[in-house]
Every structure is written in C-alpha cells, then in structure tokens.
Write a protein that holds these residues in place. Structure first.
Motif, short mmCIF file in Angstrom:
data_model
loop_
_atom_site.label_atom_id
_atom_site.label_comp_id
_atom_site.label_asym_id
_atom_site.label_seq_id
_atom_site.Cartn_x
_atom_site.Cartn_y
_atom_site.Cartn_z
N GLY A 53 0.69 -1.24 0.09
CA GLY A 53 -0.04 0.03 0.08
C GLY A 53 0.80 1.31 0.01
N TYR A 54 0.37 2.38 -0.45
CA TYR A 54 1.30 3.50 -0.32
C TYR A 54 0.15 4.87 -0.34
N VAL A 55 0.72 5.73 0.26
CA VAL A 55 0.25 7.22 0.03
C VAL A 55 1.19 8.25 -0.43
N GLY A 56 1.03 9.44 -0.89
CA GLY A 56 1.87 10.02 -1.39
C GLY A 56 1.23 11.70 -1.96
N TYR A 57 2.22 12.04 -2.62
CA TYR A 57 1.79 13.48 -3.28
C TYR A 57 2.35 13.51 -4.56
N ARG A 58 1.48 14.05 -5.72
CA ARG A 58 2.03 14.19 -6.89
C ARG A 58 1.61 15.55 -7.41
N ALA A 59 2.68 16.18 -8.31
CA ALA A 59 2.59 17.55 -8.87
C ALA A 59 2.77 17.25 -10.32
N LEU A 60 2.00 17.54 -11.08
CA LEU A 60 2.17 17.65 -12.56
C LEU A 60 1.84 19.06 -13.36
N SER A 61 2.73 19.67 -13.99
CA SER A 61 2.72 20.97 -14.68
C SER A 61 2.86 20.76 -16.13
N VAL A 62 2.03 21.62 -16.81
CA VAL A 62 2.35 21.77 -18.22
C VAL A 62 1.75 23.08 -18.99
N ASP A 63 2.80 23.49 -19.97
CA ASP A 63 2.51 24.78 -20.53
C ASP A 63 2.32 24.43 -22.11
N TYR A 64 1.16 24.17 -22.65
CA TYR A 64 0.99 23.78 -23.86
C TYR A 64 0.31 24.82 -24.81
N SER A 65 0.45 25.23 -25.91
CA SER A 65 -0.18 26.15 -26.70
C SER A 65 -0.01 25.92 -28.15
N GLN A 66 -0.92 26.02 -29.06
CA GLN A 66 -0.92 25.93 -30.59
C GLN A 66 -1.84 26.94 -31.12
N GLY A 67 -1.49 27.40 -32.14
CA GLY A 67 -2.39 28.32 -32.94
C GLY A 67 -2.23 29.96 -32.27
N SER A 68 -2.86 30.71 -32.95
CA SER A 68 -3.09 32.02 -32.55
C SER A 68 -4.48 32.81 -32.74
N GLY A 69 -4.82 33.63 -32.24
CA GLY A 69 -6.01 34.32 -32.47
C GLY A 69 -7.39 33.62 -32.14
N ASN A 70 -8.16 33.58 -33.13
CA ASN A 70 -9.17 32.72 -32.99
C ASN A 70 -8.98 31.08 -33.14
N THR A 71 -7.92 30.71 -33.61
CA THR A 71 -7.44 29.26 -33.52
C THR A 71 -6.67 28.68 -32.36
N GLU A 72 -6.27 29.75 -31.27
CA GLU A 72 -5.51 29.32 -30.21
C GLU A 72 -6.12 28.42 -29.35
N TYR A 73 -5.25 27.38 -28.92
CA TYR A 73 -5.58 26.32 -28.00
C TYR A 73 -4.41 26.55 -26.93
N LYS A 74 -4.77 26.71 -25.73
CA LYS A 74 -3.68 26.81 -24.57
C LYS A 74 -4.18 25.91 -23.31
N TYR A 75 -3.28 25.34 -22.90
CA TYR A 75 -3.33 24.74 -21.39
C TYR A 75 -2.25 24.95 -20.65
N ASP A 76 -2.05 25.85 -19.73
CA ASP A 76 -1.19 26.03 -18.90
C ASP A 76 -1.57 25.93 -17.59
N VAL A 77 -1.54 24.71 -16.89
CA VAL A 77 -1.91 24.25 -15.65
C VAL A 77 -1.20 23.29 -14.98
N LEU A 78 -1.30 23.45 -13.45
CA LEU A 78 -0.68 22.88 -12.62
C LEU A 78 -1.74 21.87 -11.85
N MET A 79 -1.44 20.70 -11.79
CA MET A 79 -2.48 19.63 -11.06
C MET A 79 -1.56 18.84 -9.98
N GLN A 80 -2.13 18.97 -8.84
CA GLN A 80 -1.24 18.35 -7.75
C GLN A 80 -2.18 18.05 -6.56
N GLY A 81 -1.84 17.16 -5.89
CA GLY A 81 -2.64 16.58 -4.78
C GLY A 81 -2.04 15.17 -4.34
#
Length: 288
Positions: free
Chosen positions: A251-279
């Motif tokens: 069995g185990y317990v712990g803590y994990r943090a994962l961060s990513v800064d992704y983007s593509q396109g620009s203007g009306n075509t921009e997709y961006k995901y700049d998020v930290l997930m932790q817990g």
C-alpha cells in the motif's frame, strides 16, 4: 483527474479500484519497493499499481482564442465525473531486468457539466456573461525507461537505497467543450488536441526497514517539442500488506504534482493549456 454524496461515491469507486484491482514490479513510482540492488540480468520482475489521484487544478486555458481561468478543487472534479462511461482510470506498470526498467503510467478522467472547473477571464465576454460549463476529457499516457546508476547504503538512514535515471515520453490527449451563458444565448467553444512531451529525470528508491520504503521522482520535459515546458514531482511512502493469493502486495500514500504549458495556434484558433495539477495519491501495488 478528475461527487461528496457523489464525492463520496467517487472516492469509494477509486478506493475499491485501489484495493481490489491490483498486480506489481519492483521500484514502481506509485508504490513498490525493491530499493536494494537490482535482480540479476535475465530475471524479469513485474509490478502493477492501481491508484487514485485527488488533484487541485490551477492555471488558465484558451479554446479557439477564448481564455478561461482554471481553478478546480477535488470536489469540483470528483463531483462531475461522467458516470455514463468509465469516469476515471489510473494505473502504473513496470518491468525490470537487472538495472533496466520499462514503465508505463495511465491517467484518464472524464468531467461533464462542471461550472466550478473554469470561468471567463476579464474582457472575454460581455458583463452579462454567466457561468462557464465545462466538459473535459483528458488522457495522459507516460512511457519510458529507467536505468539504475547507483545502489548502496544510505549513510543517513543506514538502509539500502538506489538511484535511477529515467527518460521517456508523456502523451497528452484533451477534448474540451466550454459553454458560457449570456443574456439570451450560449457561446460555445470546443477543442481537441494531442501532443507528446519528451522528459528526463531521476528517481530515488529508499528502504526504510521492516517492509517500508520511500520513492521520490522528479522529471522535466516538453522542451518545445510538444509543450513549452512540463515537470513532475512525485513522493510516495510504501508499506507491505499481507500476502494475497501468494502475491506480495504494497500500500502507499503520497503526493504528486504535474505541470504543463502547452499552446498551439493564435487568435481565433489558439488552444492553450497552462495548468498545475497537484494533490495526494493513494493506491496498492502487486508484485509478480
């Protein structure tokens, strides 16, 4: 990643998966021991881990040029898991032969109709804009290898320890639908993206005695090949459970943090995901 009446159901689902659906390999990131020297070359060992990750999300994203502020706690995530399908799955597997290890990690979550997941950033919509409803499906598949570069006695703990170098790729798939309610109509945005981030890092496997161990891993990736930057830190405390059907179970317990800064396109075509997930993470590992 992602209810309490329904929150409790979600946590119960994860706990049942953790307790009743497991098999292991040595030195797994999310559970697993084998902190001493690797087995002899030619002798394969395996581990399989099922776990639950209960994260907080913070950051921002953009869909077709529309920006959203992402601030979600576990209740916003667990409370809107889509139970019409498999709502979430998280597992880790590793095969090891001598100093060489091959590993795979899978995180899947499907969130539906959450108004607590994101909100419009100022200036994106008229003042009459209401809440933002999000449908969010995410898959993260990690694959790579580890090579043990040192093993011996840790002078601080007086127990055996080992250090691995790790490298591989992290595949991301996201399918997002966002609906912002205005005075008389909805504004909908959707986007689906896939990318792969290379990563490199290191892992410490530390024996603590009496069947307990500590695993710490850190990596960095992206490097502009997929995302601009990505990093992960994971620490787990592991302990030996009673043998089940002849298999060693941890069995185990712990803590994990994962961060990513992704983007593509620009203007009306921009997709961006700049998020930290932790817990926190909790799970079981089966060795065979």
């Amino acid at each position: 990643m992602l209810h309490i009446y329904r929150h409790a159901i979600g946590l119960t689902y994860i706990a049942l998966a953790v307790v009743f659906s497991t098999p292991p390999v040595l030195g797994a990131d999310l559970g697993g021991k084998d902190t001493g020297p690797s087995p002899a070359i030619g002798e394969w060992t395996f581990v399989f881990t099922t776990y639950g990750w209960i994260p907080w999300l913070s950051g921002n994203m953009a869909i077709k040029g529309r920006s959203f502020d992402v601030q979600a706690d576990p209740s916003a995530i667990l409370g809107h898991l889509d139970w019409s399908t498999v709502p979430a799955w998280m597992s880790y597997a590793e095969a090891r032969n001598g100093p060489i290890g091959l590993f795979n990690d899978v995180v899947y979550a499907n969130i539906s109709g959450s108004k607590d997941f994101a909100r419009e950033l100022p200036g994106n919509l008229p003042a009459l804009a209401g809440g933002v409803s999000i449908n969010f499906e995410e898959v993260i598949v990690e694959f790579g290898g580890a090579y043990q570069v040192w093993s011996g006695t840790n002078p601080v703990t007086a127990h055996s320890a080992a250090i691995d170098l790790v490298a591989g790729g992290r595949y991301w798939h996201q399918d997002v639908e966002a609906s912002a309610v205005l005075a008389r109509f909805n504004v909908d945005r959707s986007g689906s993206v896939d990318w792969v981030d290379p990563f490199v890092g290191a892992r410490l496997r530390q024996d603590l005695g009496q069947g307990d161990s500590l695993v710490i891993r850190a990596d960095a990736g992206g490097f502009g090949a997929g995302s601009e930057a990505s990093w992960e830190v994971l620490a787990t405390y592991n302990w030996q459970l009673p043998v089940m059907c002849g298999f060693l179970l941890d069995g185990y317990v712990g803590y994990r943090a994962l961060s990513v800064d992704y983007s593509q396109g620009s203007g009306n075509t921009e997709y961006k995901y700049d998020v930290l997930m932790q817990g926190p993470v909790i799970g079981t590992t089966l060795h065979f």
